[in-house]
Motif scaffolding. Structure first.
Motif: not given
Ligand code: SAH
Length: 441
Positions: A128-135, A105-113, A3-8
């Protein structure tokens, strides 16, 4: 598919944030947490020198050991910055159980933020959030940064700047200075406490650096792009003035008639007048405003009129000109001091405030500004009072520009060599062993 992240925007002042890990990632993350005022607890057996410096200075608390679940007591947020996935997972398991958001830092999918890519412009923060792609996030962030840096206007101006208190009677025409949108925007440089309608301007004394237009500070450059009025010196790099918004009033201070002291009064008057009319006035000066730049006089004139002033230091030619010629003003085991003097007053003049006889006794680096005209008299005085004739010396003209010229010589010869080479102001003279430190004769 996530799901999309919620910005805060997290307001972390005084709130506990736990950072687990002390390596490169933690070193990059901690400064923004400190900047946000977070109460940072760092848990790691070993930490980088930069993190250690924060700990030593009391800016964060460091527990020099591995993570234990109790470390999250009272925490609002956790950053996991360790390489070992099992160790990281155990932290995020504890965090999840306690409903504490966890950045990994090691696993974005496992992160809650997720941490966004960020660019800051005065009071504005863009994340800016890149939909899971930091680059991807960084690419977009860079594009926005470029866009905002080129933006001319008051939108990104700090609403509160340091400076003496405003003089309530100093308010003028709210929209003066060709800045129509500023009148209705109380955060655009005005003083909210002045009644909302009164819009007093302000003055920024900005150092433009030694000549290369890229050697201005980020803050100075931002103020130039926001200015309503720019009062510029002869030594200010012309290319910087290309950055001005259209409609800006540009005052060339070097073209003001009258002698030097009347001209300074006239400059002070222009600064105060325009600021009282509500303008953001940038007084742009070569090098640093307080190094032989009469910045202090302008500050006092504004303060007397109740105008708030921001001083933005600049890269001074007294350090940059030697540096651009490959001369470090200090060098280990060569010079433990550098002294900057003006040579515009002849050494034997009654109005000289420089103890040339004492300077001749120093063994460190001597940097002389405005010294070309009096160079023969200055070198003769230094020799007469004991500085050896074979001391290396150099003169750097128009340093850090495409027209830079350098003459290398000795104290005994430099005046003749400079005359023979036809060097002209602006130029900086450097005397001392550092001249040969990186360029042995
Ligand atoms: N505030 C300025 C100095 C103003 S006095 C600063 O901090 O740099 C003017 C003198 O500065 C000139 O006479 C010259 O000695 C020196 N100067 C300024 N810009 C210079 C440059 N690009 N190259 C060499 N000397 C420079």
């Amino acid at each position: 598919m996530t799901a999309n992240p919620y910005p805060l925007g997290l307001r972390l002042a005084g709130r506990r944030v736990v950072v687990v890990g002390g390596g490169a990632v933690a070193t990059r993350r901690v400064p923004a947490l400190l900047d946000a005022g977070a109460d940072v607890l760092l848990v790691a057996p070993e930490i980088s020198p930069a993190l250690r410096a924060h700990a030593d200075a009391g800016r964060l608390r460091w527990l020099p050991r591995r993570f234990t679940p109790d470390d999250l007591d009272g925490a609002w947020l956790v950053h996991v910055a360790v390489d070992d996935p099992a160790a990281a997972a155990s932290v995020s398991t504890v965090a999840d159980a306690r409903r504490i958001f966890c950045v990994r830092a090691d696993d974005r999918q496992a992160a809650s933020a997720w941490t966004p890519a960020v660019t800051r412009h005065g009071p504005v923060t863009v994340a800016v959030l890149g939909g899971g792609d930091p680059r991807r996030a960084m690419t977009v962030r860079d594009a926005i940064r470029t866009l905002l840096s080129a933006r001319k206007g008051p939108l990104l101006t700090d609403s509160v700047e340091e400076g003496p208190p405003l003089n309530p009677s100093a308010g003028g025409n709210p929209s003066a200075g060709g800045n129509p949108s500023a009148g209705g925007n109380p955060s655009a440089g005005g003083n909210p406490s002045a009644g909302g309608k009164t819009h007093t301007g302000r003055v920024a004394l900005v150092g433009a650096g030694p000549g290369d237009p890229e050697l201005i500070t980020v803050k100075g450059w931002r103020l130039i792009t926001e200015a309503d009025v720019v009062v510029a010196d002869r030594l200010v790099p012309g290319l910087l003035l290309d950055e001005l918004r259209s409609g800006v009033e540009l005052v060339d201070a070097s073209k003001i008639p009258y002698g030097p002291s009347r001209a300074q009064e006239e400059i002070n008057r222009i600064l105060v007048d325009r600021a009282q009319a509500g303008a953001l006035v940038v007084r742009l000066k070569g090098g640093d405003p307080y190094v032989f730049g009469r910045g202090g006089e302008e500050l006092l004139a504004c303060a007397e009129a109740g105008i708030p002033v921001t001083v933005v230091p600049g890269v001074t030619s007294s350090v940059a000109a030697p540096s651009a010629a490959g001369i470090p003003v200090t060098h280990r085991a060569v010079a433990h001091e550098f002294t900057v003097v003006t040579g515009h007053v002849a050494p034997d003049s009654p109005s000289s405030l420089v103890r040339w006889d004492a300077l001749a006794q120093l063994r460190g680096t001597l940097v002389i500004l405005m010294g070309l005209k009096n160079l023969p008299a200055i070198t003769a005085t230094l020799l007469e009072h004991g500085r050896p004739a074979d001391t290396p010396a150099a003169v750097v003209q128009e340093a850090t520009t495409g027209a830079q010229r350098v003459v290398r010589s000795t104290l005994g010869q430099v005046a003749a060599d400079v005359a023979a080479a036809g060097l002209r102001p602006p130029a900086v003279v450097v005397v001392g062993d550092v001249v040969a430190a990186l360029n042995p004769a």
